[in-house]
Write a protein that holds these residues in place. Structure first.
Motif, PDB file in Angstrom:
ATOM      1  N   LEU A   1       0.831  -1.211   0.000  1.00 14.52           N
ATOM      2  CA  LEU A   1       0.000   0.000   0.000  1.00 14.52           C
ATOM      3  C   LEU A   1       0.860   1.252   0.000  1.00 14.52           C
ATOM      4  N   GLY A   2       2.060   1.121   0.513  1.00 14.07           N
ATOM      5  CA  GLY A   2       2.947   2.285   0.548  1.00 14.07           C
ATOM      6  C   GLY A   2       4.017   2.071   1.601  1.00 14.07           C
TER       7      GLY A   2
ATOM      8  N   GLY B   1       6.012   4.027   4.825  1.00 15.52           N
ATOM      9  CA  GLY B   1       6.026   5.193   5.707  1.00 15.52           C
ATOM     10  C   GLY B   1       7.292   5.244   6.527  1.00 15.52           C
ATOM     11  N   THR B   2       7.248   6.017   7.561  1.00 13.26           N
ATOM     12  CA  THR B   2       8.409   6.242   8.415  1.00 13.26           C
ATOM     13  C   THR B   2       8.958   4.946   8.995  1.00 13.26           C
TER      14      THR B   2
ATOM     15  N   GLY C   1       8.240   1.691   8.018  1.00 19.52           N
ATOM     16  CA  GLY C   1       8.385   0.531   7.143  1.00 19.52           C
ATOM     17  C   GLY C   1       7.265   0.429   6.131  1.00 19.52           C
TER      18      GLY C   1
ATOM     19  N   ILE D   1      -7.903   4.168  14.719  1.00 16.91           N
ATOM     20  CA  ILE D   1      -7.725   2.950  13.933  1.00 16.91           C
ATOM     21  C   ILE D   1      -7.487   1.773  14.877  1.00 16.91           C
TER      22      ILE D   1
ATOM     23  N   PHE E   1      -8.469  -2.228   7.661  1.00 16.56           N
ATOM     24  CA  PHE E   1      -8.137  -1.612   6.366  1.00 16.56           C
ATOM     25  C   PHE E   1      -9.004  -0.372   6.155  1.00 16.56           C
TER      26      PHE E   1
ATOM     27  N   ASP F   1      -7.455   8.565   2.879  1.00 19.27           N
ATOM     28  CA  ASP F   1      -7.034   9.382   4.020  1.00 19.27           C
ATOM     29  C   ASP F   1      -7.336  10.851   3.748  1.00 19.27           C
TER      30      ASP F   1
ATOM     31  N   ASP G   1       2.682  12.874  15.818  1.00 21.02           N
ATOM     32  CA  ASP G   1       2.985  12.891  14.379  1.00 21.02           C
ATOM     33  C   ASP G   1       1.687  13.091  13.593  1.00 21.02           C
TER      34      ASP G   1
ATOM     35  N   ASN H   1      -2.166  12.697   6.277  1.00 21.23           N
ATOM     36  CA  ASN H   1      -2.112  11.319   5.791  1.00 21.23           C
ATOM     37  C   ASN H   1      -2.090  10.290   6.917  1.00 21.23           C
TER      38      ASN H   1
ATOM     39  N   ASP I   1      -1.303   5.618  13.397  1.00 20.49           N
ATOM     40  CA  ASP I   1       0.071   5.844  13.853  1.00 20.49           C
ATOM     41  C   ASP I   1       0.146   6.431  15.249  1.00 20.49           C
TER      42      ASP I   1
ATOM     43  N   HIS J   1      10.297  12.160   3.416  1.00 17.76           N
ATOM     44  CA  HIS J   1       8.934  12.619   3.671  1.00 17.76           C
ATOM     45  C   HIS J   1       8.788  13.294   5.016  1.00 17.76           C
ATOM     46  N   GLN J   2       9.786  13.182   5.872  1.00 17.99           N
ATOM     47  CA  GLN J   2       9.640  13.830   7.163  1.00 17.99           C
ATOM     48  C   GLN J   2       9.606  15.357   7.063  1.00 17.99           C
TER      49      GLN J   2
HETATM   50  N1  ATP Z   1      -4.979   0.871   7.914  1.00 21.56           N
HETATM   51  C1  ATP Z   1      -4.667   1.179   6.663  1.00 21.56           C
HETATM   52  N2  ATP Z   1      -5.508   0.904   5.656  1.00 21.56           N
HETATM   53  C2  ATP Z   1      -5.195   1.196   4.387  1.00 21.56           C
HETATM   54  N3  ATP Z   1      -4.056   1.794   3.997  1.00 21.56           N
HETATM   55  C3  ATP Z   1      -3.167   2.106   4.981  1.00 21.56           C
HETATM   56  C4  ATP Z   1      -3.421   1.818   6.347  1.00 21.56           C
HETATM   57  N4  ATP Z   1      -2.357   2.233   7.074  1.00 21.56           N
HETATM   58  C5  ATP Z   1      -1.499   2.764   6.203  1.00 21.56           C
HETATM   59  N5  ATP Z   1      -1.964   2.699   4.956  1.00 21.56           N
HETATM   60  C6  ATP Z   1      -1.316   3.188   3.742  1.00 21.56           C
HETATM   61  O1  ATP Z   1      -0.008   2.673   3.675  1.00 21.56           O
HETATM   62  C7  ATP Z   1       0.900   3.672   3.228  1.00 21.56           C
HETATM   63  C8  ATP Z   1       2.021   3.836   4.235  1.00 21.56           C
HETATM   64  O2  ATP Z   1       1.454   4.224   5.473  1.00 21.56           O
HETATM   65  P1  ATP Z   1       2.299   4.658   6.725  1.00 21.56           P
HETATM   66  O3  ATP Z   1       1.347   4.983   7.821  1.00 21.56           O
HETATM   67  O4  ATP Z   1       3.357   3.655   7.005  1.00 21.56           O
HETATM   68  O5  ATP Z   1       3.056   5.914   6.225  1.00 21.56           O
HETATM   69  P2  ATP Z   1       2.524   7.337   5.909  1.00 21.56           P
HETATM   70  O6  ATP Z   1       1.366   7.661   6.809  1.00 21.56           O
HETATM   71  O7  ATP Z   1       2.275   7.418   4.443  1.00 21.56           O
HETATM   72  O8  ATP Z   1       3.769   8.204   6.281  1.00 21.56           O
HETATM   73  P3  ATP Z   1       4.374   8.484   7.721  1.00 21.56           P
HETATM   74  O9  ATP Z   1       4.986   7.244   8.195  1.00 21.56           O
HETATM   75  O10 ATP Z   1       5.331   9.540   7.466  1.00 21.56           O
HETATM   76  O11 ATP Z   1       3.221   8.902   8.589  1.00 21.56           O
HETATM   77  C9  ATP Z   1       0.078   4.932   3.024  1.00 21.56           C
HETATM   78  O12 ATP Z   1      -0.265   5.043   1.661  1.00 21.56           O
HETATM   79  C10 ATP Z   1      -1.147   4.688   3.838  1.00 21.56           C
HETATM   80  O13 ATP Z   1      -2.288   5.380   3.340  1.00 21.56           O
END
Ligand code: ATP
Length: 407
Positions: free
Chosen positions: A19-20, A22-23, A25, A73, A91, A95, A135, A139, A153, A169-170
């Motif tokens: 899905l993406g 983030g900070t 992993g 969440i 899921f 956002d 944090d 998003n 988060d 991205h930070q």
């Molecule tokens: N519960 C979830 N359901 C669907 N997608 C999710 C969920 N949690 C995270 N994602 C998606 O996974 C990706 C990475 O999310 P993650 O929270 O690790 O990092 P982030 O929010 O994008 O950045 P950061 O870590 O800087 O806050 C994002 O695109 C996010 O929308």
């Protein structure tokens, strides 16, 4: 949750696409084979913590699992696998960042009120349990298929350490950072989340981030240009903060200058959440009790809120084909103020941006800060300056920033 060996729990989930990242992993979409439900699994690199997750972290994770609320969440499971910790969340469809950026979406005042009310409700529950987010940004505010907004988060910064600044991205997290954090306070409280929520409220009204600093120093410059330089009477403890530097006084322009379309109630609430002194800043509870939320128009029913059109997910049609990256991680889709715009050596870019107009080795005159006034319209306002006596302090702070970025 079952009592099975936690390291075997990975077998309960059928991994789908990424899905993406983030900070902490990578996040995967997955199917919980026991319930058939779609979940999101956050795989956290334990990195240097070779011995695994420590006892405090496990206790904190247990606490997060117990935080159950419609606006938070749900963490449904947690297990170690191949040296990574896997956190399983419900899921979520989209956002708040996607909502704000989607130009096809019109947000009415009632819609904005609903989104910020859900944000504050989630925060209130956490603050009551003495958990800070630290944090908050659009998003991290996920939105489910029923329109419910949920904080994600939560508490991860406390468990796994502050987000690592070497991840590009930070730079965005800085835009939501309270002034006491930018001045290096070690003892902060729930007020940091209230400041960030105010930035998100402002972003909902403007449909773009409000205070887009390019370094911590520049972030403070942007804040002071918007709200006026804080005086000792406004914020008595400010001068004792570890990284405090004196800025030349600039008065606050009327808040309405920045939010011409906002209601008087919205502006009043915003100003109370953007209070400099964390001790005088509104609490989340005070914000929720503000007349903004009880006056017309009332907040939109979440189910009726506008949301981006659901994305088609390629791997949905063929789950056998291993993980597929459907789109670049969110951060690379967002307009990068520093690195992407300049390209090339990112550290050089960071230095160039952070130093800006400041002549650190220069003479003793007050030095103008590098402040991008474009967000306030084409006409620059008077620029905050830093007194020369604080030059060495500032240099030390900038050096520290560079070290962070070079790590
Ligand atoms: N519960 C979830 N359901 C669907 N997608 C999710 C969920 N949690 C995270 N994602 C998606 O996974 C990706 C990475 O999310 P993650 O929270 O690790 O990092 P982030 O929010 O994008 O950045 P950061 O870590 O800087 O806050 C994002 O695109 C996010 O929308």
């Amino acid at each position: 949750m079952t009592d099975m060996d936690p390291s075997k729990k990975v077998a309960n989930y059928l991994k789908r696409e990424v899905l993406g990242e983030g900070t902490y992993g990578v996040v995967y979409k997955a199917i919980d084979t026991k319930t058939g439900k779609t979940v999101a699994i956050k795989k956290i690199r334990l990195g240097k913590q070779k011995e695994g997750v420590n006892f405090t972290a496990l206790r904190e994770i247990k606490l997060l699992k117990e935080l159950k609320d419609p606006n938070i969440i749900e963490l449904t499971d947690a297990f170690p696998h191949k040296g990574n910790l896997h956190l399983v969340f419900e899921f979520m469809e989209t956002d708040l960042e996607a909502v704000i950026r989607d130009r096809n979406i019109f947000l009415s005042p009632a819609d904005i009120k609903s989104y910020i009310q859900m944000t504050l409700k989630g925060l209130a529950v956490c603050h009551k349990k003495w958990v800070l987010h630290r944090d908050m940004k659009p998003n991290n505010l996920l939105i489910g298929s029923n329109g419910q907004l949920k904080l994600a988060d939560f508490g991860l910064a406390r468990i796994f350490g502050s987000p690592d600044r070497k991840f590009t991205h930070q730079v965005f997290a800085r835009w939501y950072r309270a002034p006491e954090l930018l001045f290096g306070t070690k003892q902060y409280g729930a007020g940091v989340d209230v400041w960030a929520a105010a930035c998100i409220f402002a972003e909902l009204l403007l449909r773009r981030p409000f205070l887009q600093g390019t370094s911590d120093i520049d972030q403070l410059g942007k804040i002071f240009a918007a709200f006026g330089t804080p005086t000792a009477s406004q914020w008595p403890d400010m001068v004792y903060l570890p990284d405090y530097v004196e800025y030349q006084y600039v008065p606050a322009p009327p808040l309405r200058t920045f939010f011409p379309m906002a209601s008087d109630d919205a502006l009043d609430l915003l100003s109370k959440m953007f209070t400099y002194d964390p001790k005088a800043r509104f609490t989340v509870q005070q914000a929720l009790e503000h007349r903004y939320f009880s006056s017309a128009p009332l907040p939109t029913d979440p189910a009726k809120l506008p949301r981006p059109a659901p994305k088609s997910r390629a791997s949905d049609s063929n789950p056998q084909e291993g993980p597929t990256v459907l789109s670049p991680p969110r951060k690379s889709r967002r307009v990068m103020p520093d690195r992407e715009r300049f390209g090339g050596d990112s550290d050089q870019v960071e230095k160039k941006q952070a130093v800006g107009d400041i002549d650190i080795a220069g003479k003793n005159e007050p030095v103008p800060m590098s402040v991008d006034f474009s967000i306030f319209g084409s006409k620059p306002m008077s620029r905050p300056t830093i007194n020369s006596a604080d030059r060495s302090h500032l240099k030390r702070k900038l050096d520290l920033e560079f070290q962070h970025n070079e790590e």
